[in-house]
Design a protein around this motif. Structure first.
Motif, PDB file in Angstrom:
ATOM      1  N   ILE A 226       0.834  -1.378   0.071  1.00  0.00           N
ATOM      2  CA  ILE A 226       0.659  -0.243  -0.086  1.00  0.00           C
ATOM      3  C   ILE A 226       0.489   1.053  -0.062  1.00  0.00           C
ATOM      4  N   VAL A 227       2.343   1.217   0.294  1.00  0.00           N
ATOM      5  CA  VAL A 227       3.025   2.433   0.646  1.00  0.00           C
ATOM      6  C   VAL A 227       3.271   3.111  -0.746  1.00  0.00           C
ATOM      7  N   GLY A 228       2.923   2.027  -1.855  1.00  0.00           N
ATOM      8  CA  GLY A 228       3.475   2.505  -2.956  1.00  0.00           C
ATOM      9  C   GLY A 228       1.773   3.336  -4.154  1.00  0.00           C
ATOM     10  N   VAL A 229       0.672   3.184  -3.413  1.00  0.00           N
ATOM     11  CA  VAL A 229      -0.236   4.082  -3.883  1.00  0.00           C
ATOM     12  C   VAL A 229      -0.118   4.964  -4.948  1.00  0.00           C
ATOM     13  N   ASP A 230      -0.754   4.840  -5.843  1.00  0.00           N
ATOM     14  CA  ASP A 230      -0.844   6.194  -6.600  1.00  0.00           C
ATOM     15  C   ASP A 230      -2.007   7.103  -6.116  1.00  0.00           C
ATOM     16  N   ASP A 231      -1.887   8.453  -6.590  1.00  0.00           N
ATOM     17  CA  ASP A 231      -3.846   8.810  -6.565  1.00  0.00           C
ATOM     18  C   ASP A 231      -4.706   7.937  -7.514  1.00  0.00           C
ATOM     19  N   ILE A 232      -4.719   7.593  -8.904  1.00  0.00           N
ATOM     20  CA  ILE A 232      -5.677   6.933  -8.972  1.00  0.00           C
ATOM     21  C   ILE A 232      -6.191   6.163  -8.534  1.00  0.00           C
ATOM     22  N   GLN A 233      -4.857   4.951  -7.909  1.00  0.00           N
ATOM     23  CA  GLN A 233      -4.899   3.770  -7.300  1.00  0.00           C
ATOM     24  C   GLN A 233      -6.014   4.295  -5.878  1.00  0.00           C
ATOM     25  N   THR A 234      -5.481   5.524  -5.304  1.00  0.00           N
ATOM     26  CA  THR A 234      -6.252   5.958  -3.979  1.00  0.00           C
ATOM     27  C   THR A 234      -7.537   5.787  -3.804  1.00  0.00           C
ATOM     28  N   GLN A 235      -8.037   6.273  -5.279  1.00  0.00           N
ATOM     29  CA  GLN A 235      -9.467   6.854  -5.707  1.00  0.00           C
ATOM     30  C   GLN A 235     -10.121   5.589  -5.687  1.00  0.00           C
ATOM     31  N   THR A 236      -9.930   5.002  -6.573  1.00  0.00           N
ATOM     32  CA  THR A 236     -10.400   3.713  -6.875  1.00  0.00           C
ATOM     33  C   THR A 236     -10.501   2.943  -5.257  1.00  0.00           C
ATOM     34  N   LEU A 237      -9.894   2.838  -4.873  1.00  0.00           N
ATOM     35  CA  LEU A 237     -10.010   1.524  -3.265  1.00  0.00           C
ATOM     36  C   LEU A 237     -10.831   2.648  -2.822  1.00  0.00           C
ATOM     37  N   VAL A 238     -10.750   4.111  -2.788  1.00  0.00           N
ATOM     38  CA  VAL A 238     -11.416   4.503  -1.562  1.00  0.00           C
ATOM     39  C   VAL A 238     -12.928   4.349  -2.311  1.00  0.00           C
ATOM     40  N   THR A 239     -12.869   4.804  -3.418  1.00  0.00           N
ATOM     41  CA  THR A 239     -14.504   5.104  -3.926  1.00  0.00           C
ATOM     42  C   THR A 239     -15.042   3.337  -3.461  1.00  0.00           C
ATOM     43  N   GLY A 240     -14.338   2.374  -4.089  1.00  0.00           N
ATOM     44  CA  GLY A 240     -14.902   1.045  -3.576  1.00  0.00           C
ATOM     45  C   GLY A 240     -15.140   0.263  -2.006  1.00  0.00           C
ATOM     46  N   ALA A 241     -14.416   0.862  -1.580  1.00  0.00           N
ATOM     47  CA  ALA A 241     -15.052   0.891  -0.131  1.00  0.00           C
ATOM     48  C   ALA A 241     -15.700   1.966   0.678  1.00  0.00           C
ATOM     49  N   VAL A 242     -16.006   2.637   0.256  1.00  0.00           N
ATOM     50  CA  VAL A 242     -17.287   4.072   0.090  1.00  0.00           C
ATOM     51  C   VAL A 242     -18.407   2.872  -0.104  1.00  0.00           C
ATOM     52  N   VAL A 243     -18.732   2.873  -1.583  1.00  0.00           N
ATOM     53  CA  VAL A 243     -19.778   1.913  -1.824  1.00  0.00           C
ATOM     54  C   VAL A 243     -19.689   0.801  -1.553  1.00  0.00           C
ATOM     55  N   ILE A 244     -19.250  -0.482  -1.249  1.00  0.00           N
ATOM     56  CA  ILE A 244     -19.612  -1.020  -0.045  1.00  0.00           C
ATOM     57  C   ILE A 244     -20.257  -1.131   1.032  1.00  0.00           C
ATOM     58  N   SER A 245     -19.882   0.158   1.564  1.00  0.00           N
ATOM     59  CA  SER A 245     -19.771   0.348   3.276  1.00  0.00           C
ATOM     60  C   SER A 245     -21.336   0.831   2.709  1.00  0.00           C
ATOM     61  N   ILE A 246     -21.744   1.326   1.583  1.00  0.00           N
ATOM     62  CA  ILE A 246     -22.721   2.212   1.480  1.00  0.00           C
ATOM     63  C   ILE A 246     -24.085   1.064   1.192  1.00  0.00           C
ATOM     64  N   VAL A 247     -23.443   0.259   0.446  1.00  0.00           N
ATOM     65  CA  VAL A 247     -24.846  -1.119   0.414  1.00  0.00           C
ATOM     66  C   VAL A 247     -25.013  -1.760   1.126  1.00  0.00           C
ATOM     67  N   LEU A 248     -24.360  -1.901   2.145  1.00  0.00           N
ATOM     68  CA  LEU A 248     -24.272  -3.003   3.223  1.00  0.00           C
ATOM     69  C   LEU A 248     -25.370  -1.953   4.323  1.00  0.00           C
ATOM     70  N   LEU A 249     -25.057  -0.610   4.469  1.00  0.00           N
ATOM     71  CA  LEU A 249     -25.724  -0.083   5.319  1.00  0.00           C
ATOM     72  C   LEU A 249     -27.510  -0.069   4.593  1.00  0.00           C
ATOM     73  N   LEU A 250     -27.318  -0.426   3.655  1.00  0.00           N
ATOM     74  CA  LEU A 250     -29.012  -0.318   2.720  1.00  0.00           C
ATOM     75  C   LEU A 250     -29.480  -1.535   3.214  1.00  0.00           C
ATOM     76  N   ILE A 251     -28.672  -2.037   2.995  1.00  0.00           N
ATOM     77  CA  ILE A 251     -29.378  -3.529   3.656  1.00  0.00           C
ATOM     78  C   ILE A 251     -29.449  -4.408   4.604  1.00  0.00           C
ATOM     79  N   TRP A 252     -28.806  -3.569   5.692  1.00  0.00           N
ATOM     80  CA  TRP A 252     -28.057  -3.484   7.225  1.00  0.00           C
ATOM     81  C   TRP A 252     -29.617  -4.541   7.796  1.00  0.00           C
ATOM     82  N   ARG A 253     -29.920  -3.854   7.820  1.00  0.00           N
ATOM     83  CA  ARG A 253     -31.489  -4.917   8.513  1.00  0.00           C
ATOM     84  C   ARG A 253     -32.261  -6.005   7.663  1.00  0.00           C
TER      85      ARG A 253
END
Length: 289
Positions: free
Chosen positions: A134-161
């Motif tokens: 992870i020390v070698g991640v660039d801006d594009i990889q950071t954007q991709t990984l952060v976006t993916g993590a946020v999307v997964i978290s949102i979906v989990l919250l939507l189907i939480w119950r």
């Protein structure tokens, strides 16, 4: 050995080094929060072994991508999603997730080793697939990984119950009209993507430290779902970000720091949980007397 380890640590120019890994810290923090959130469902569904199985296939996909010269993160993600869907479909048929995972794990690891043995490039790239880079991640990889993590978290919250209901008592949830099989497949796909992203932090061999250990620690001190999720996210955040903050002081890879912090947190939570149970037993005995 101890002299070698201690001599590799230095705080000289710490904040200059920190500025170079700012993307890594942000990415690790967001992935840690996501891992803490999905980790509670992993523990409730008793699929900790599945995480390791998906990581092995993800490792094989990343190794193949490295061999043929395409994006390693994409190869890792494709391998992880394919493994999660396959495990999900097969487990729906024979209901034995552990057996299905146990069959796929050595197959994925064997393929990964084969692809790495055929790869003639830098050995550091091979090592990074196993321990994270992870020390070698660039801006594009950071954007991709952060976006993916946020999307997964949102979906989990939507189907939480419904997902929480199906995870705790799938038979009752099915009787109440919850689409348990559909939720299981959705969860497996989300888990596959989460594993593929987490592999970038701690590597294929140590992914459990980010997705399983924080949630296991949280569930040792509380059984309340919301509090368990918050604690799990906090523990994963401390492990991931703390691992990087310590790693930049020396030459040791990030993964040992993350896994050690996770393990220490787990041990502390086990001791706290046992202390709480002892106090409850003593209170019950005093009340009975």
């Amino acid at each position: 050995m101890m002299e070698t380890l201690t001599s590799s640590f230095t705080t000289e120019g710490y904040w200059e080094l920190f500025s170079l890994v700012r993307n890594s810290v942000i990415t690790a923090g967001v992935l840690g929060l996501m891992g803490g959130l999905i980790g509670v469902f992993i523990m409730l569904r008793r699929t900790a072994l599945v995480v390791h199985g998906i990581a092995e296939i993800s490792f094989a996909g990343a190794a193949l991508a490295l061999l043929i010269g395409v994006d390693v993160v994409a190869g890792s993600a494709l391998g992880a999603v394919a493994a999660s869907v396959l495990i999900g479909v097969l487990s729906l048929k024979d209901r034995d997730t552990s057996a299905v995972t146990g069959v796929l794990m050595p197959f994925g690891l064997g393929l990964g080793i084969l692809f790495l043995s055929l790869y003639q490039g830098r050995s550091a790239n091979k090592f990074g697939l196993l321990t994270g880079q992870i020390v070698g991640v660039d801006d594009i990889q950071t954007q991709t990984l952060v976006t993916g993590a946020v999307v997964i978290s949102i979906v989990l919250l939507l189907i939480w119950r419904p997902l929480m209901f199906a995870s705790v008592d799938p038979q009752l949830a099915r009787a109440r009209g919850v689409h348990v099989n559909l939720l299981s497949m959705v969860f497996m796909v989300l888990l596959g993507i989460a594993v593929a992203m987490s592999v970038q932090v701690v590597g294929a061999l140590l992914v459990l430290a980010l997705l399983v250990v924080p949630a296991a620690a949280a569930l040792k001190v509380t059984v309340r779902p919301y509090l368990a999720v918050l604690l799990s996210m906090l523990f994963a955040l401390i492990s991931s970000v703390g691992g990087i903050m310590l790693a930049i002081t020396g030459t040791v890879p990030i993964s040992p720091y993350i896994t050690t912090i996770s393990f220490v947190i787990y041990v502390v939570c086990v001791l706290i949980g046992r202390g709480g149970r002892s106090r409850r037993r003593e209170a019950a005995a005093a009340l009975a007397a």
